[in-house]
Design a protein around this motif. Sequence first.
Motif, PDB file in Angstrom:
ATOM      1  N   GLU A  83       0.823  -1.204   0.000  1.00 18.60           N
ATOM      2  CA  GLU A  83       0.000   0.000   0.000  1.00 18.60           C
ATOM      3  C   GLU A  83       0.861   1.260   0.000  1.00 18.60           C
ATOM      4  O   GLU A  83       0.585   2.223  -0.693  1.00 18.60           O
ATOM      5  CB  GLU A  83      -0.892   0.014   1.240  1.00 18.60           C
ATOM      6  CG  GLU A  83      -2.340  -0.235   0.921  1.00 18.60           C
ATOM      7  CD  GLU A  83      -3.140  -0.459   2.178  1.00 18.60           C
ATOM      8  OE1 GLU A  83      -3.077   0.391   3.088  1.00 18.60           O
ATOM      9  OE2 GLU A  83      -3.818  -1.503   2.253  1.00 18.60           O
ATOM     10  N   ARG A  84       1.905   1.200   0.819  1.00 19.39           N
ATOM     11  CA  ARG A  84       2.839   2.338   0.891  1.00 19.39           C
ATOM     12  C   ARG A  84       3.453   2.626  -0.465  1.00 19.39           C
ATOM     13  O   ARG A  84       3.559   3.757  -0.904  1.00 19.39           O
ATOM     14  CB  ARG A  84       3.981   2.006   1.855  1.00 19.39           C
ATOM     15  CG  ARG A  84       3.843   2.601   3.228  1.00 19.39           C
ATOM     16  CD  ARG A  84       5.110   2.350   4.013  1.00 19.39           C
ATOM     17  NE  ARG A  84       6.276   2.937   3.348  1.00 19.39           N
ATOM     18  CZ  ARG A  84       6.512   4.238   3.267  1.00 19.39           C
ATOM     19  NH1 ARG A  84       5.676   5.109   3.792  1.00 19.39           N
ATOM     20  NH2 ARG A  84       7.591   4.681   2.650  1.00 19.39           N
ATOM     21  N   GLU A  86       2.279   1.829  -3.307  1.00 19.32           N
ATOM     22  CA  GLU A  86       1.241   2.335  -4.202  1.00 19.32           C
ATOM     23  C   GLU A  86       1.021   3.836  -3.983  1.00 19.32           C
ATOM     24  O   GLU A  86       0.981   4.606  -4.943  1.00 19.32           O
ATOM     25  CB  GLU A  86      -0.052   1.561  -3.945  1.00 19.32           C
ATOM     26  CG  GLU A  86      -1.069   1.738  -5.039  1.00 19.32           C
ATOM     27  CD  GLU A  86      -2.354   0.978  -4.735  1.00 19.32           C
ATOM     28  OE1 GLU A  86      -2.699   0.806  -3.541  1.00 19.32           O
ATOM     29  OE2 GLU A  86      -3.008   0.553  -5.695  1.00 19.32           O
ATOM     30  N   SER A  87       0.925   4.274  -2.702  1.00 13.27           N
ATOM     31  CA  SER A  87       0.721   5.711  -2.440  1.00 13.27           C
ATOM     32  C   SER A  87       1.909   6.513  -2.927  1.00 13.27           C
ATOM     33  O   SER A  87       1.748   7.626  -3.447  1.00 13.27           O
ATOM     34  CB  SER A  87       0.535   6.043  -0.964  1.00 13.27           C
ATOM     35  OG  SER A  87       0.097   4.993  -0.227  1.00 13.27           O
ATOM     36  N   HIS A  90       1.771   6.804  -6.620  1.00 11.55           N
ATOM     37  CA  HIS A  90       0.660   7.703  -6.939  1.00 11.55           C
ATOM     38  C   HIS A  90       1.067   9.165  -6.736  1.00 11.55           C
ATOM     39  O   HIS A  90       0.902  10.005  -7.609  1.00 11.55           O
ATOM     40  CB  HIS A  90      -0.551   7.351  -6.070  1.00 11.55           C
ATOM     41  CG  HIS A  90      -1.691   8.308  -6.215  1.00 11.55           C
ATOM     42  ND1 HIS A  90      -1.855   9.377  -5.367  1.00 11.55           N
ATOM     43  CD2 HIS A  90      -2.667   8.395  -7.128  1.00 11.55           C
ATOM     44  CE1 HIS A  90      -2.917  10.072  -5.761  1.00 11.55           C
ATOM     45  NE2 HIS A  90      -3.430   9.496  -6.815  1.00 11.55           N
ATOM     46  N   ASP A  91       1.659   9.452  -5.563  1.00 15.16           N
ATOM     47  CA  ASP A  91       2.058  10.833  -5.249  1.00 15.16           C
ATOM     48  C   ASP A  91       3.150  11.332  -6.193  1.00 15.16           C
ATOM     49  O   ASP A  91       3.157  12.494  -6.596  1.00 15.16           O
ATOM     50  CB  ASP A  91       2.536  10.948  -3.793  1.00 15.16           C
ATOM     51  CG  ASP A  91       1.353  11.037  -2.837  1.00 15.16           C
ATOM     52  OD1 ASP A  91       0.206  10.968  -3.304  1.00 15.16           O
ATOM     53  OD2 ASP A  91       1.584  11.179  -1.620  1.00 15.16           O
ATOM     54  N   THR A 220       3.982   9.812   2.626  1.00  9.78           N
ATOM     55  CA  THR A 220       4.978   9.649   1.567  1.00  9.78           C
ATOM     56  C   THR A 220       6.009  10.777   1.587  1.00  9.78           C
ATOM     57  O   THR A 220       7.010  10.714   0.888  1.00  9.78           O
ATOM     58  CB  THR A 220       4.297   9.689   0.180  1.00  9.78           C
ATOM     59  OG1 THR A 220       3.682  10.973   0.026  1.00  9.78           O
ATOM     60  CG2 THR A 220       3.270   8.605   0.028  1.00  9.78           C
TER      61      THR A 220
END
Length: 270
Positions: A83-84, A86-87, A90-91, A220
Amino acid sequence: FDVHGAPIIGNDHQLKGIVLVFHDITELKKLEQTRKDFVANVSHELKTPVTSLKGFTETLLGGAMDDEELRLKFLTIIAKESERLESLIHDLLELSKIEGEQFQLRWQKLKLESIVDEVLVMLEEKALQKNVSLEFEVNGNTTIEGDPYRLKQVIINIVNNAVSYTPEDGEITVRLLEETETVILEVEDTGIGISKKELPRLFERFYRVDRARSRNSGGTGLGLAIVKHLSEAHKAKVTVESEVGKGTLFRLEFRKERYEDNKENEDQID
Ligand code: ADP
């Protein structure tokens, strides 16, 4: 300095002098260093979760899978680290898009109050888990011109930070206040606060006061960099006041109407 030289030759073919051009490349060098730092940071940030994913998967495959308790523990870590990652991706993509030359806001009339409402619904559960209260006060008409999708991103990042950096039983107050030419958004928390020394660097990419705490809260380190860019695009003024151990106040002043020079791009989309 970058130095270029050229000889001055007279009619008699004798050397009369030399022209030296000194070019101040301090800014260029700084930019180059920032770019290098950024690449190093990104590599490091990506490497950490990948190393952990690899390690725990190998341990599971190496036999830990047979132990029910270990299996659950390691899979939970793997899920969290994915998940980390992925974020982070994304960021990073968001930031590169926002910083890109093609980037345009999709201007329209919008009500800040509705956007804040949506954000608070999204973050309610996270706050509830820490027994942190989320208050919302509105004063006046909160209609402004802006890009609703981008403003939502800004407000999510600020309120999400307030929840992340406020310990159990704390309070968060979001305020919207109409002034003559602006609408002010304030997000105040009773959290850990930020020292005077750290404040100037807060909006830098990957800057965190406490890396471990940020990691734990799923941060992030790019949230405020995104806030800065999008606020600048809206010509909004951002200020932060904070006291360690007491809390933090983020204040954003949005213009009700955009500047004329922003209107040229009216019908273009990003
Ligand atoms: P992160 O993903 O680490 O939260 P941000 O760019 O959103 O990254 O914020 C940068 C840093 O600023 C955070 O790591 C945290 O140290 C600090 N910070 C941001 N908001 C708050 C707040 N409301 N209270 C205390 N510290 C904060």
